[in-house]
Enzyme design. Sequence first.
Site, PDB file in Angstrom:
ATOM      1  N   THR A  14       0.642  -0.806   0.141  1.00 18.77           N
ATOM      2  CA  THR A  14      -0.172  -0.089   0.399  1.00 18.77           C
ATOM      3  C   THR A  14       0.871   1.067   0.130  1.00 18.77           C
ATOM      4  O   THR A  14       0.653   2.596  -0.550  1.00 18.77           O
ATOM      5  CB  THR A  14      -0.823  -0.035   0.996  1.00 18.77           C
ATOM      6  OG1 THR A  14      -1.815  -0.446   0.988  1.00 18.77           O
ATOM      7  CG2 THR A  14      -1.824   1.056   1.276  1.00 18.77           C
ATOM      8  N   THR A  34       1.299  -4.097   4.101  1.00 17.20           N
ATOM      9  CA  THR A  34       1.174  -4.740   5.789  1.00 17.20           C
ATOM     10  C   THR A  34       0.384  -6.283   5.761  1.00 17.20           C
ATOM     11  O   THR A  34       0.597  -6.561   6.916  1.00 17.20           O
ATOM     12  CB  THR A  34      -0.492  -3.738   6.346  1.00 17.20           C
ATOM     13  OG1 THR A  34      -1.027  -4.055   5.801  1.00 17.20           O
ATOM     14  CG2 THR A  34       0.755  -2.105   6.411  1.00 17.20           C
TER      15      THR A  34
END
Length: 339
Positions: free
Chosen positions: A19, A98
Amino acid sequence: MRNTPPELPTILIFATGGTIGMHDTGNGLEPDPGFLEILEERADRIASRYGYRARVNQLQPAIDSANADEETAPKIARALRARVGAMRASAVVVTHGTDTLAFTASRLAFELSGLGVPVVVTGSQFAHGVRPTDAFDNLQLAIRAVTQASPTAPVSVAFGGAILPAVRVTKSDAEALKAFRAERELGSNPLGLPGTPSEQALVRPAHARVLSVRFTPALAARDLLALASGEPAAMVLECYGSGNAPMTKPGMKDALKSISERMPVVAITQCANGSVDTDRYAVGRQLAAAGVTAGADLTIEAAIAKLGYLLDRGFSPTDIARLMPTNLIGECGATATQP
């Protein structure tokens, strides 16, 4: 004669995807082709505050961390070892998605122990190209951490204002900026990683697949056998409490014994805190009698990382059963008990 200023020590910023390197195209988040240039400019600006310079490299190909597999973390580790040597880097920051950051960080802690430079893994909940974003706060935290760490510091995760030990970290929140936690303390007095029994193991063409299964009331022996039929190299059982399993279910004892004869099987607890003690309850003793190794208070991420690391280096099932509950690099805070 003009004096040439000394060259600043280098921080290697190794971008793997995720991300942090995305932007919003109007049709959802996608990788930003201009991210590496932005990352290098921002990282170098931050590093200069601490008397360092930053150089950015990228994993090829970069990945969405949800697509990580058993090859991903060892591949990152190999790349880092090569680049640290070639660049004479003094520190490393890894940017990572993540979703599987805790799994990668745990494996890197084993792979890069003894590297001689500090390594910190970071990422972000929000893409660098959206507002607000935590991308650059986390990047600054990671860079500051590696500039202050000793060369022998264990691999850490920098996220949401905290520096967490990689072998203890787990993702605990899908939305909050403080997405990771490490509730279990870093194990004290680690023994260090054992020597590799076979040099040939270091050049294995493929890495061991370690699968996990979480006991729930509906899980049956046939489910475990089905998972084992996919021929993983090892299995982690996420057990109830202090290492309990539904051993009275039809075929469960025989299934676990059969699987344990084919591959290492390690039991950990589903609880956020505490350790496996297979001597405490009768069902725990039955689990151990079936050949399952108690995994102390390992997190699921550290258990998978440690099993994969030991298997990739050619350790025997007997050695693995001895080493899994042993604190090697801080991953175990308590000693497992087996009858």
